[in-house]
Scaffold this active site. Structure first.
Site, PDB file in Angstrom:
ATOM      1  N   GLU A 164       0.892   2.590   2.663  1.00  0.00           N
ATOM      2  CA  GLU A 164       1.716   3.304   1.679  1.00  0.00           C
ATOM      3  C   GLU A 164       0.876   3.719   0.469  1.00  0.00           C
ATOM      4  O   GLU A 164       1.114   4.763  -0.131  1.00  0.00           O
ATOM      5  CB  GLU A 164       2.918   2.433   1.275  1.00  0.00           C
ATOM      6  CG  GLU A 164       3.984   2.450   2.373  1.00  0.00           C
ATOM      7  CD  GLU A 164       4.809   1.187   2.487  1.00  0.00           C
ATOM      8  OE1 GLU A 164       4.822   0.372   1.552  1.00  0.00           O
ATOM      9  OE2 GLU A 164       5.445   1.017   3.546  1.00  0.00           O
ATOM     10  N   PHE A 208       6.982  -7.566  -0.464  1.00  0.00           N
ATOM     11  CA  PHE A 208       8.263  -7.064  -0.995  1.00  0.00           C
ATOM     12  C   PHE A 208       8.219  -5.563  -1.259  1.00  0.00           C
ATOM     13  O   PHE A 208       9.248  -4.951  -1.467  1.00  0.00           O
ATOM     14  CB  PHE A 208       8.604  -7.778  -2.308  1.00  0.00           C
ATOM     15  CG  PHE A 208       9.102  -9.199  -2.151  1.00  0.00           C
ATOM     16  CD1 PHE A 208       9.222  -9.794  -0.904  1.00  0.00           C
ATOM     17  CD2 PHE A 208       9.489  -9.938  -3.268  1.00  0.00           C
ATOM     18  CE1 PHE A 208       9.696 -11.104  -0.767  1.00  0.00           C
ATOM     19  CE2 PHE A 208       9.960 -11.235  -3.151  1.00  0.00           C
ATOM     20  CZ  PHE A 208      10.057 -11.818  -1.911  1.00  0.00           C
ATOM     21  N   LYS A 209       7.017  -4.978  -1.338  1.00  0.00           N
ATOM     22  CA  LYS A 209       6.878  -3.563  -1.720  1.00  0.00           C
ATOM     23  C   LYS A 209       7.607  -3.352  -3.059  1.00  0.00           C
ATOM     24  O   LYS A 209       7.549  -4.223  -3.905  1.00  0.00           O
ATOM     25  CB  LYS A 209       7.393  -2.655  -0.608  1.00  0.00           C
ATOM     26  CG  LYS A 209       6.765  -3.017   0.742  1.00  0.00           C
ATOM     27  CD  LYS A 209       7.039  -2.031   1.820  1.00  0.00           C
ATOM     28  CE  LYS A 209       6.340  -2.476   3.111  1.00  0.00           C
ATOM     29  NZ  LYS A 209       6.475  -1.514   4.188  1.00  0.00           N
ATOM     30  N   GLY A 265       8.710  -0.030   8.918  1.00  0.00           N
ATOM     31  CA  GLY A 265      10.033   0.335   8.411  1.00  0.00           C
ATOM     32  C   GLY A 265      10.844   1.204   9.356  1.00  0.00           C
ATOM     33  O   GLY A 265      11.861   1.767   8.970  1.00  0.00           O
ATOM     34  N   GLU A 314      -1.496  -2.711  10.737  1.00  0.00           N
ATOM     35  CA  GLU A 314      -0.125  -2.219  10.636  1.00  0.00           C
ATOM     36  C   GLU A 314      -0.076  -0.753  11.063  1.00  0.00           C
ATOM     37  O   GLU A 314      -0.381   0.137  10.251  1.00  0.00           O
ATOM     38  CB  GLU A 314       0.381  -2.316   9.192  1.00  0.00           C
ATOM     39  CG  GLU A 314       0.378  -3.710   8.608  1.00  0.00           C
ATOM     40  CD  GLU A 314       1.304  -3.808   7.404  1.00  0.00           C
ATOM     41  OE1 GLU A 314       2.284  -4.553   7.493  1.00  0.00           O
ATOM     42  OE2 GLU A 314       1.063  -3.129   6.399  1.00  0.00           O
TER      43      GLU A 314
HETATM   44  P1  13P Z   1       8.313  -3.547   7.737  1.00  0.00           P
HETATM   45  O1  13P Z   1       8.247  -5.010   8.154  1.00  0.00           O
HETATM   46  O2  13P Z   1       9.467  -3.247   6.839  1.00  0.00           O
HETATM   47  O3  13P Z   1       8.168  -2.634   8.899  1.00  0.00           O
HETATM   48  O4  13P Z   1       6.997  -3.309   6.804  1.00  0.00           O
HETATM   49  C1  13P Z   1       5.755  -3.685   7.270  1.00  0.00           C
HETATM   50  C2  13P Z   1       4.779  -3.567   6.163  1.00  0.00           C
HETATM   51  O5  13P Z   1       4.387  -2.476   5.780  1.00  0.00           O
HETATM   52  C3  13P Z   1       4.322  -4.817   5.512  1.00  0.00           C
HETATM   53  O6  13P Z   1       3.239  -4.578   4.673  1.00  0.00           O
END
Ligand code: 13P
Length: 232
Positions: free
Chosen positions: A90, A7-8, A163, A157
């Site tokens: 991140e 979910f960040k 994103g 990733e």
């Molecule tokens: P997105 O699926 O929004 O590109 O994010 C990937 C992510 O960083 C999952 O940890």
């Protein structure tokens, strides 16, 4: 397949509770061998019930103590949480976590018996230098990491695919996962713009054991579209 929702810094405690309740009701739709994991923000951690694993997006390598603003083992264990995401790009890029700090976290949470989803990924300028540069960059992210740890899952990733709506191509995922699989024996997830429209082709790639999903995991409907459309 493993379907992991990150979910960040999205969702609140209320909306997460609502999400978990809906998700729990839908878990009978997943295939028998599949596994679902959810990483809510720290303020929404709780002992949710359902056929899924709840993990933390980050934690500090200590049980408890004078670490203002951090979350330790004591706070996670209150909710029975024994799963942790470590090394997300991140945190490395925005929060400035060095490989050394990431490795220290890894070693500590291994010693506490946590299941770890360990994230690696290269920035665009490295990808543009070609495959050798990507390999060197990714392998350097295993420095200080015991890749034979039993409760380890690795998530690849590529930063340029997170994103952005532009996932890595099937060819890029396939080559990178093949290279990584020659170094680590654990389950390997792909993450970066995974969505209902591309899950089938990504899940079909050899060496993809699951996906780590940001944006497309935020609504139960869209996350379930991934869970039910992936590889059986
Ligand atoms: P997105 O699926 O929004 O590109 O994010 C990937 C992510 O960083 C999952 O940890």
């Amino acid at each position: 397949m493993i379907y992991a929702a990150n979910f960040k810094m999205n969702h609140t405690r209320n909306s997460t509770a609502d999400y978990m309740e809906k998700l729990a009701k839908r878990m009978s739709e997943k295939s028998g061998g599949d596994r679902v994991m959810v990483f809510p923000p720290a303020t929404a951690l709780d002992s949710y019930t359902g056929d899924f694993t709840i993990g933390a997006q980050n934690a500090y390598p200590a049980v408890s103590g004078a670490y203002t603003g951090e979350t330790g083992v004591l706070q996670l264990e209150e909710f029975g949480i024994k799963t942790l995401l470590i090394g997300h790009s991140e945190r490395r890029e925005i929060m400035g976590e060095s490989q050394e700090a990431v490795a220290e976290k890894f070693q500590f949470f291994c010693s506490e018996g946590f299941e770890i989803v360990y994230c690696i990924g290269e920035p665009l300028e490295v990808r543009e230098q070609g495959e050798e540069a990507v390999t060197a960059y990714l392998l350097a992210q295993f420095e200080g990491i015991d890749t034979r740890y039993k409760k380890l899952t690795v998530a690849y990733e590529p930063i340029w695919a997170i994103g952005t709506g532009r996932s890595a191509t099937v060819e890029e995922i396939s080559r990178t996962h093949k290279m990584l699989k020659s170094h680590v024996k654990c389950a390997l997830l792909y993450g970066g713009s995974v969505k209902p429209e591309n899950i089938q082709e990504i899940a079909a790639v050899d060496g993809v054991d699951g996906v780590l999903v940001g944006g497309a995991s935020l609504e139960v409907e869209s996350f379930m579209a991934l869970v039910t459309a992936g590889k059986v």
